[in-house]
Design an enzyme around this catalytic site. Structure first.
Site, PDB file in Angstrom:
ATOM      1  N   ALA A 168      -3.615  -0.271   0.861  1.00  0.00           N
ATOM      2  CA  ALA A 168      -3.161  -0.701   2.188  1.00  0.00           C
ATOM      3  C   ALA A 168      -2.990   0.488   3.125  1.00  0.00           C
ATOM      4  CB  ALA A 168      -1.844  -1.471   2.069  1.00  0.00           C
ATOM      5  N   ASP A 169      -2.408   1.562   2.632  1.00  0.00           N
ATOM      6  CA  ASP A 169      -2.211   2.754   3.462  1.00  0.00           C
ATOM      7  C   ASP A 169      -3.541   3.352   3.893  1.00  0.00           C
ATOM      8  OD1 ASP A 169       0.880   3.520   3.193  1.00  0.00           O
ATOM      9  OD2 ASP A 169       0.189   2.799   1.257  1.00  0.00           O
ATOM     10  N   LEU A 170      -4.476   3.460   2.947  1.00  0.00           N
ATOM     11  CA  LEU A 170      -5.761   4.064   3.259  1.00  0.00           C
ATOM     12  C   LEU A 170      -6.564   3.196   4.225  1.00  0.00           C
ATOM     13  CD1 LEU A 170      -6.646   5.311  -0.331  1.00  0.00           C
ATOM     14  CD2 LEU A 170      -5.882   6.705   1.600  1.00  0.00           C
ATOM     15  N   GLY A 173      -5.001   3.537   7.580  1.00  0.00           N
ATOM     16  CA  GLY A 173      -5.342   4.838   8.137  1.00  0.00           C
ATOM     17  C   GLY A 173      -6.740   4.870   8.715  1.00  0.00           C
TER      18      GLY A 173
END
Length: 398
Positions: A168-170, A173
């Protein structure tokens, strides 16, 4: 100076952790001058993430690459004034604090716009800037849960599974980086050259990847279940055991299915009523997979791939990182490049993705030390004098 396509952009990165770091490094990979701001004593927690060699986190070396690093206490009045000076000459600001934090520090969009009307402010939060959950803190694992990703991941008889990487973070980003560039493009193409706010949540980019699922639920109340390595849309598609490992195989068209059957010497199955069409194959996927794996399990992986590719089937091995390092195609594509690092010596890192024919990005250095570029940015570019620099440094502002 970088020749990447974003070489004319300056980015001030106030973020910490993964989503912001990946957005910043993506922009920096393609030439943007990214100034990453850390607290003077409470630096980015990623610097402590394992694996660690000689006190240096491999996570930070990757996420902080190609960026310049300064320190600044954003909670102090003088730190806020310095932050605004950095923003004056910037195109993009990245932040991923809990909603309202930047406003509490007098660094909300209105304050940034007052010193730079063209600024694009990219805000990454767990739930976005609006909605009933907007004030909640959020991490990627929660986003992977509420986006539908964990529910869909795993085998039919297994529990939901979170991914082995901070997906999710990647993903957020990556969306943040591309959205920032979209906004800059719009600014340059619009009379008045005003910036705007880009609101990126952690859960929405993952949710957006579920193609057709929203429409299916709306029109048919259809909720897909976990399928493991199989596909609900085509067969065969699975991971098959070989005599010494595994292969991944996909046959999402009739022609490729026929090629697979030719490879395993079972052309007789092409007209078999159980497998004649893709719908038939999905209905009888257990039998089909068993037939394929009976053939693959008697042969080494290299042999399976050689025979399959000779019949123009689409197949590949299951790699770990050691395999990737040895693969000739990875090497030919410069997917792994070497960079000289002052802390670790020569280090291999990801190459630039994707590749541009005329303005390729580059990896000039890995993640720098905290405040490594303080003097360069504050003395030479912001223009404060040495006496003021020393006072701010000794006072813990920078």
């Amino acid at each position: 100076m970088s020749q990447g396509p974003l070489r004319s952009l300056r980015v001030v990165d106030f973020t910490t952790m993964i989503s912001g770091g990946f957005a910043a490094s993506t922009l920096a990979d393609f030439g943007a001058d990214v100034i990453t701001v850390e607290h003077p004593t409470k630096t980015d927690p990623i610097r402590e993430w394992k694996p660690i060699k000689d006190g240096e986190s491999m996570w930070w070396k990757s996420l902080g690459r190609n960026q310049r690093c300064v320190t600044l206490d954003l909670s102090s009045d003088e730190g806020q004034a310095m932050a605004l000076e950095l923003v004056e000459d910037a195109d993009i600001v990245l932040e991923n604090f809990r909603s309202g934090t930047m406003e509490r520090w007098n660094l909300g969009y209105e304050e940034l716009k007052a010193v730079n009307e063209g600024i694009v402010m990219v805000r990454i939060t767990g739930y976005g800037q609006t909605g009933p959950k907007s004030d909640k803190p959020g991490f990627g694992s929660v986003a992977e849960g509420i986006s539908g990703w964990a529910h869909s991941n795993g085998f039919p008889d297994s529990d939901p599974l979170l991914p082995p990487i901070p997906l999710a973070d990647l993903t957020a980003g990556q969306y943040a980086a591309q959205s920032a560039v979209y906004a800059v493009f719009d600014r340059e193409m619009t009379e008045g050259n005003e910036g705007q706010v880009v609101d990126v949540s952690l859960y929405e980019p993952l949710f957006r990847l579920f193609i057709g699922k929203v429409e299916a639920y709306d029109t048919m109340d259809y909720v897909s279940e976990r399928t493991g390595n199989r596909s609900e849309n085509s067969a065969p598609r699975n991971m098959y055991e070989t005599a010494d490992g595994y292969i991944a195989l996909s046959a999402s068209s009739q022609r490729i299915f026929e090629n697979v059957m030719a490879a395993i010497g079972r052309e007789d199955l092409i007209d078999d009523p159980r497998f004649e069409t893709n719908a038939d194959r999905l209905d009888n996927v257990e039998e089909l997979d068993a037939i394929i794996e009976d053939w693959t399990s008697e042969r080494p992986t290299d042999g399976v791939i050689e025979v399959m590719e000779a019949s123009d089937a689409i197949v590949g091995p299951i790699y770990d990182m050691a395999d990737i390092f040895e693969d000739a195609h990875y090497q030919a594509r410069d997917n792994i490049v070497s960079v000289e690092d002052p802390d670790l010596g020569e280090v291999k890192t990801h190459g630039i993705v994707p590749k541009y024919s005329e303005t390729p990005g580059e990896v000039s250095h890995l993640g720098p030390s905290p405040g490594e570029h303080n003097e360069e940015v504050y003395l030479e570019e912001v223009g404060i004098d040495e006496e003021e620099y020393e006072r701010l440094s000794e006072g813990g502002v920078i």
